[in-house]
Design a protein around this motif. Structure first.
Motif, short mmCIF file in Angstrom:
data_model
loop_
_atom_site.label_atom_id
_atom_site.label_comp_id
_atom_site.label_asym_id
_atom_site.label_seq_id
_atom_site.Cartn_x
_atom_site.Cartn_y
_atom_site.Cartn_z
N ARG A 9 0.85 -0.83 -0.08
CA ARG A 9 0.23 0.55 0.01
C ARG A 9 0.66 1.51 0.30
NH1 ARG A 9 -3.70 -2.78 3.06
NH2 ARG A 9 -1.73 -1.42 5.28
N ARG A 10 1.98 1.39 0.95
CA ARG A 10 2.90 1.95 0.89
C ARG A 10 3.94 2.61 -0.47
NH1 ARG A 10 4.08 0.28 5.85
NH2 ARG A 10 6.23 -0.90 5.49
N ILE A 11 4.01 1.44 -1.20
CA ILE A 11 5.14 1.98 -2.63
C ILE A 11 3.27 1.93 -3.40
CG2 ILE A 11 6.05 0.46 -4.40
CD1 ILE A 11 7.21 -1.71 -1.94
N ASP A 12 2.24 1.15 -3.31
CA ASP A 12 1.17 2.05 -4.47
C ASP A 12 0.86 3.91 -4.70
OD1 ASP A 12 -0.09 0.67 -6.20
OD2 ASP A 12 -2.63 1.52 -5.25
N ALA A 13 0.90 4.05 -2.68
CA ALA A 13 0.40 4.91 -2.80
C ALA A 13 1.72 6.02 -2.95
CB ALA A 13 0.56 5.83 -1.17
N ALA A 14 3.13 6.13 -2.71
CA ALA A 14 4.04 6.70 -3.72
C ALA A 14 4.13 6.40 -4.88
CB ALA A 14 5.40 6.00 -3.27
N ALA A 15 3.78 5.20 -5.77
CA ALA A 15 3.80 5.44 -7.25
C ALA A 15 3.18 5.96 -7.85
CB ALA A 15 4.11 4.29 -7.52
N HIS A 16 1.55 6.18 -7.02
CA HIS A 16 0.28 7.51 -7.43
C HIS A 16 0.91 9.03 -7.42
CE1 HIS A 16 -2.01 4.10 -7.67
NE2 HIS A 16 -3.57 4.43 -8.33
N ARG A 17 2.13 8.98 -6.14
CA ARG A 17 2.13 10.29 -6.40
C ARG A 17 3.31 10.33 -7.40
NH1 ARG A 17 2.69 8.98 -0.68
NH2 ARG A 17 4.97 8.65 -0.87
N LEU A 18 4.07 10.08 -7.64
CA LEU A 18 5.38 9.92 -9.10
C LEU A 18 4.16 9.89 -10.16
CD1 LEU A 18 8.22 9.75 -8.88
CD2 LEU A 18 7.82 7.57 -9.78
N LEU A 19 3.23 9.25 -10.50
CA LEU A 19 2.79 9.16 -12.02
C LEU A 19 1.49 9.77 -12.00
CD1 LEU A 19 3.03 5.43 -12.27
CD2 LEU A 19 4.35 6.51 -13.14
N ARG A 20 1.42 10.55 -10.94
CA ARG A 20 0.11 11.77 -11.50
C ARG A 20 0.02 12.10 -12.70
NH1 ARG A 20 0.42 14.37 -5.13
NH2 ARG A 20 1.72 15.84 -5.81
N ASP A 21 1.29 12.64 -12.79
CA ASP A 21 1.28 14.07 -13.64
C ASP A 21 1.82 13.17 -15.01
OD1 ASP A 21 0.56 16.04 -12.20
OD2 ASP A 21 2.77 16.55 -11.19
N ALA A 22 1.78 12.02 -14.79
CA ALA A 22 1.50 11.01 -16.36
C ALA A 22 1.12 11.38 -17.30
CB ALA A 22 1.90 10.24 -16.11
N PRO A 23 1.63 11.49 -18.62
CA PRO A 23 -0.43 11.89 -19.08
C PRO A 23 -0.81 10.63 -19.72
CG PRO A 23 2.64 10.54 -20.61
CD PRO A 23 2.67 11.52 -18.91
N ALA A 24 -2.33 10.86 -19.97
CA ALA A 24 -2.93 9.79 -20.24
C ALA A 24 -3.12 9.09 -21.28
CB ALA A 24 -4.66 10.42 -19.95
N ASN A 25 -2.46 9.76 -22.47
CA ASN A 25 -2.69 9.47 -23.58
C ASN A 25 -1.00 9.41 -24.39
OD1 ASN A 25 -5.45 8.61 -24.31
ND2 ASN A 25 -5.85 11.06 -23.14
N GLY A 26 -1.07 8.75 -25.56
CA GLY A 26 0.13 9.15 -26.64
C GLY A 26 1.42 7.60 -26.34
N ILE A 27 2.28 7.87 -27.25
CA ILE A 27 3.35 6.93 -27.02
C ILE A 27 3.92 6.50 -25.21
CG2 ILE A 27 4.85 8.35 -27.31
CD1 ILE A 27 4.93 5.15 -28.41
#
Length: 288
Positions: A9-27
């Motif tokens: 759960r801690r790893i998942d929360a950290a990953a979401h914080r890291l990836l929250r600004d990642a693009p939703a579409n495209g390569i």
């Protein structure tokens, strides 16, 4: 993430914080999803990967003249890996029960198969039952560990999953055939047809991150069987055990073993469904 351990759960929360600004579409979005998929698969394989590394290291660097036999060292290492999985919250106590069931189921089959000469282990060490060193059961436990971990890491849901009592009957028949075919007609092809009839309509829904993969379940079974086959080649090359045709020197494991591993996957899946009953994707997302 359903049924995650506290560390996950801690790893998942950290990953979401890291990836929250990642693009939703495209390569770039595709590459992010692919990276998450690979990392989750690697995380699910951690028990089996650690055990395989220990087997290879023991083959390459374990001294021949020490008092502790190599097979005994492998057994002790396997126990320590399992303890670490629990101490560091990589597995839950509930999951340990199904992994122990894999261990017992596999060890019983190992005792029979070595007795009839299907394969053999080096005759050293004292941590053994008959001709079977105790670390062998942990190889089946590694498959169990992967199965229970991948189930929750990908929030697996299923459409058109067959009734569990039918799957249990087929799994019991497959397990019995692993023994009976040495004395009677080999029913594996009939059992394979039964597996196709039962699971062909089933689709697995696996959440990666934003996207959910929809994969025919039989295709997922086949993919895992292929990876186990590759691991088996590494294990025999490292001398952990040997098939009769490898007695005079290593050669690749017969591709016919892919059918055996595919059928073993059915037993594995059925065992796991008694810990994590299959649910429809909507139920998984709702946490029911």
């Amino acid at each position: 993430m359903q049924r995650a351990t506290s560390l996950e759960r801690r790893i998942d929360a950290a990953a979401h914080r890291l990836l929250r600004d990642a693009p939703a579409n495209g390569i770039r979005a595709f590459l992010v999803e692919f990276a998450v998929f690979v990392l989750k698969q690697a995380w699910a394989c951690i028990f089996g990967a650690a055990l395989l590394v220990v087997i290879v290291v023991a083959r390459l660097w374990y001294p021949d003249d020490v008092a502790l036999a190599r097979n005994d060292a492998l057994t002790i290492a396997a126990v320590l890996i399992q303890v670490a999985m629990l101490v560091f919250r990589l597995e839950s106590g509930r999951e340990l029960w199904v992994i122990l069931l894999f261990h017992v189921t596999g060890t019983v089959m190992e005792l029979f198969k070595t007795d009839v000469g299907s394969w053999a282990y080096a005759a050293d060490g004292i941590l053994r039952i008959g001709g079977v060193p105790l670390f062998s059961g942990f190889m089946y436990a590694a498959v169990g560990s992967y199965m229970v971990r991948v189930y929750r890491l990908f929030d697996l849901g299923f459409t058109r999953y067959p009734r569990r009592w039918l799957t249990a009957l087929v799994a019991l028949a497959i397990y019995a055939n692993f023994f009976a075919h040495h004395y009677w007609w080999d029913a594996r092809w009939v059992l394979l047809i039964a597996v196709l009839v039962l699971w062909l309509p089933t689709v697995m829904h696996a959440r990666v991150w934003r996207r959910t993969l929809r994969i025919p379940l039989l295709l997922a079974f086949a993919g895992v069987a292929v990876f186990i086959y590759f691991a088996e080649n590494i294990g025999t090359l490292a001398g952990a055990w040997a098939y009769p045709d490898q007695a005079d020197g290593w050669q690749p494991v017969s591709p016919s073993k892919l059918v055996s591993w595919f059928l073993l996957m059915i037993i594995s899946v059925v065992l796991v469904t008694w810990v994590y009953p299959p649910k429809a994707p909507a139920q998984v997302r709702a946490g029911t």
